[in-house]
Design an enzyme around this catalytic site. Structure first.
Site, PDB file in Angstrom:
ATOM      1  CG  HIS A 145      -8.286   0.062  -2.859  1.00 44.62           C
ATOM      2  ND1 HIS A 145      -7.536  -1.058  -2.550  1.00 44.62           N
ATOM      3  CD2 HIS A 145      -8.923   0.410  -1.707  1.00 44.62           C
ATOM      4  CE1 HIS A 145      -7.718  -1.366  -1.269  1.00 44.62           C
ATOM      5  NE2 HIS A 145      -8.547  -0.488  -0.744  1.00 44.62           N
ATOM      6  CD  GLN A 199     -12.851  -1.744  -0.909  1.00 41.77           C
ATOM      7  OE1 GLN A 199     -12.002  -1.739  -0.031  1.00 41.77           O
ATOM      8  NE2 GLN A 199     -14.077  -2.171  -0.707  1.00 41.77           N
ATOM      9  CB  CYS A 223     -14.036   1.223  -0.130  1.00 39.86           C
ATOM     10  SG  CYS A 223     -13.541   2.929   0.069  1.00 39.86           S
ATOM     11  NE  ARG A 264      -3.853   0.594   1.927  1.00 35.16           N
ATOM     12  CZ  ARG A 264      -5.068   0.626   2.465  1.00 35.16           C
ATOM     13  NH1 ARG A 264      -5.274   1.300   3.587  1.00 35.16           N
ATOM     14  NH2 ARG A 264      -6.076   0.007   1.901  1.00 35.16           N
ATOM     15  CG  ASP A 305     -13.559   6.237  -1.085  1.00 38.00           C
ATOM     16  OD1 ASP A 305     -13.544   6.110   0.162  1.00 38.00           O
ATOM     17  OD2 ASP A 305     -12.523   6.172  -1.783  1.00 38.00           O
ATOM     18  NE  ARG A 310     -10.167  -5.316   0.401  1.00 40.79           N
ATOM     19  CZ  ARG A 310      -9.436  -4.291   0.898  1.00 40.79           C
ATOM     20  NH1 ARG A 310     -10.042  -3.241   1.405  1.00 40.79           N
ATOM     21  NH2 ARG A 310      -8.112  -4.306   0.837  1.00 40.79           N
TER      22      ARG A 310
HETATM   23  N1   CP Z   1     -11.214  -0.225   2.392  1.00 43.08           N
HETATM   24  C1   CP Z   1      -9.949  -0.273   2.848  1.00 43.08           C
HETATM   25  O1   CP Z   1      -8.987  -0.517   2.107  1.00 43.08           O
HETATM   26  O2   CP Z   1      -9.822  -0.054   4.205  1.00 43.08           O
HETATM   27  P1   CP Z   1      -8.468   0.189   4.999  1.00 43.08           P
HETATM   28  O3   CP Z   1      -7.896   1.501   4.530  1.00 43.08           O
HETATM   29  O4   CP Z   1      -8.868   0.212   6.433  1.00 43.08           O
HETATM   30  O5   CP Z   1      -7.510  -0.933   4.700  1.00 43.08           O
HETATM   31  N1  NVA Z   2      -9.901   6.618  -1.431  1.00 47.09           N
HETATM   32  C1  NVA Z   2      -9.536   6.218  -0.087  1.00 47.09           C
HETATM   33  C2  NVA Z   2      -9.769   4.756   0.094  1.00 47.09           C
HETATM   34  C3  NVA Z   2      -9.429   4.220   1.457  1.00 47.09           C
HETATM   35  C4  NVA Z   2      -9.623   2.739   1.570  1.00 47.09           C
HETATM   36  C5  NVA Z   2      -8.086   6.579   0.171  1.00 47.09           C
HETATM   37  O1  NVA Z   2      -7.251   6.405  -0.706  1.00 47.09           O
HETATM   38  O2  NVA Z   2      -7.797   7.079   1.270  1.00 47.09           O
END
Ligand code: CP
Ligand code: NVA
Length: 309
Positions: free
Chosen positions: A132, A135, A267, A105, A227, A295
Site C-alpha cells: 500500500h 499509504q 492507516c 486497488r 493496522d 493522503r
Molecule cells: N487507509 C486506506 O487506504 O483507507 P481506505 O481503505 O478507506 O481507502
Molecule cells: N491492511 C488493510 C489496509 C486497509 C487500508 C487491508 O488491506 O484491508
C-alpha cells in the site's frame, strides 16, 4: 523527474525522489490551505479502478484531481469486472486511450503489475495484497511533519505483517528509519520483502528487526503503528486472527513503553478495541487524522509528478 513512470511499489521511487515528493506535497498543502490549488490538471482525467471498498483512497484521489482542475472517474468492481468481463491487458489498453493516469486497488498484486505492463500512462498502486505504497507516503510525510526528521527514528509496527507493513518496511529502509515489526509466528511480512528492506537498510544505515514480543518493539519507539488484524479479503479468518493477535494491541500500557513524545499511527479503518484502544486512537499522541489528511496532499504530489508537472 517521475514523468511517465509507474508507482507499483514504494521502491519505484528512491530516497531522494520520496523526499522531493514530500516537499511538493507540503507546497500543495500550503497552497490549498491558502485558498486553493492552481488548476494544473485542467482537462486531465484519472481512471480509478476499485476491486475492494475504500473511504480514504477513493475520496482523496478524486478530491485531489478536482482540486487541481482535473477529474477522477470511479470504476467499481461491478462496472468493469476486470479479468471476467474483459482481460486486464485489454482494460489497460483501452484506458490508456482516454485516461491521463490510472490508479488501481486490487486483490492480487499481479493485477496491478499487469495493468502497468500494458498501460501507456502511469499506473498507481492504490493497495494490493502485497503493498500500500500511497499509504506509506502519507504516513512518513506525517512523521516528518511531527518529528521534523526521519533518519534514525525507531518505528515500531505491531500486528499483522500485511500490505501496509510491507510498504512501511521498504520506505523506512529507504529513508533510514529503524523498523521493528512485532507479529505472531506465521504472520510475518513476506521474507522477500524483509530481505529487500534489509538490503536497502544497509545503504541508508538503518536496521530491520522482526520480533515476537510487542513490548520489545514498543520500547523507546518514536512511532507506534498498527493496522487491522484481518485485511480485506481475509474476513473468513477474522475469528482465528482475533485470537492469534490478542496480545498485539496498542493500548495505554504499551504506549507508556514508547518514547514520551512518541506518535501513534494507523492507516484506518480501525477496529477499535482490537488492534488499538479508544483511549490511544483518540488520545493526544494519535496522529491518525493527520495521516488521513496527508493522503490527499501526498497523492496530489505523486500525480502531478508522474504527469511531469
Ligand atoms: N487507509 C486506506 O487506504 O483507507 P481506505 O481503505 O478507506 O481507502
Ligand atoms: N491492511 C488493510 C489496509 C486497509 C487500508 C487491508 O488491506 O484491508
Amino acid at each position: 523527474m517521475l514523468k511517465g513512470r509507474h508507482f507499483v511499489s514504494i521502491t519505484d521511487l528512491n530516497a531522494g525522489e520520496i523526499l522531493a515528493l514530500f516537499e511538493r506535497a507540503r507546497a500543495l498543502k500550503a497552497e490549498w490551505k491558502a485558498g486553493g490549488n492552481q488548476p494544473v490538471l485542467a482537462g486531465k482525467t484519472m481512471a480509478m479502478i476499485f476491486e475492494k471498498p475504500s473511504l480514504r483512497t477513493r475520496y482523496t484521489f478524486e478530491a485531489g484531481m478536482t482540486h487541481l482542475g482535473g477529474h477522477g472517474i470511479y470504476l467499481g468492481p461491478s462496472d468493469i469486472r476486470m479479468g471476467v468481463r474483459e482481460t486486464v491487458p485489454d482494460v489497460a489498453r483501452n484506458l490508456s486511450r482516454w485516461a491521463d493516469i490510472i490508479m488501481a486497488r486490487t486483490f492480487a498484486h499481479r493485477t496491478i503489475v499487469e495493468l502497468a505492463e500494458n498501460a501507456s500512462v502511469p499506473v498507481i498502486n492504490a493497495l494490493s495484497d502485497l503493498e500500500h505504497p500511497c499509504q506509506a507516503l502519507a504516513d512518513l510525510l506525517t512523521v516528518l511533519e511531527h518529528k521534523g526528521t526521519l533518519a534514525g527514528l525507531k518505528f515500531a509496527y505491531i500486528g499483522d505483517g500485511n500490505n501496509v507493513c510491507q510498504s512501511l518496511l521498504l520506505i523506512n529502509a529507504l529513508l533510514g528509519l529503524h523498523t521493528w515489526v512485532a507479529c505472531p509466528a506465521g504472520y510475518e511480512p513476506r521474507s522477500e520483502i524483509v530481505e529487500q528492506a534489509r538490503q536497502l537498510a544497509q545503504e541508508s544505515g538503518s536496521q530491520v528487526h522482526i520480533v515476537r514480543h510487542p513490548d520489545e518493539a514498543a520500547r523507546d519507539a518514536d512511532v507506534l503503528y498498527t493496522d487491522v488484524w484481518a485485511s480485506m479479503g481475509q474476513e473468513d479468518e477474522a475469528a482465528e486472527r482475533n485470537k492469534m493477535f490478542a496480545d498485539y494491541q496498542i493500548n495505554a500500557a504499551r504506549l507508556a513503553l514508547a518514547a514520551p513524545d512518541a506518535i501513534v499511527e494507523h492507516c484506518l479503518p480501525a477496529h477499535r478495541g482490537q488492534e488499538i484502544t479508544d483511549e490511544v486512537i483518540d488520545g493526544p499522541q494519535s496522529v491518525v487524522l493527520d495521516e488521513a489528511e496527508n493522503r490527499l496532499h501526498a497523492q496530489k504530489a505523486l500525480v502531478v509528478q508522474l504527469m511531469g508537472l
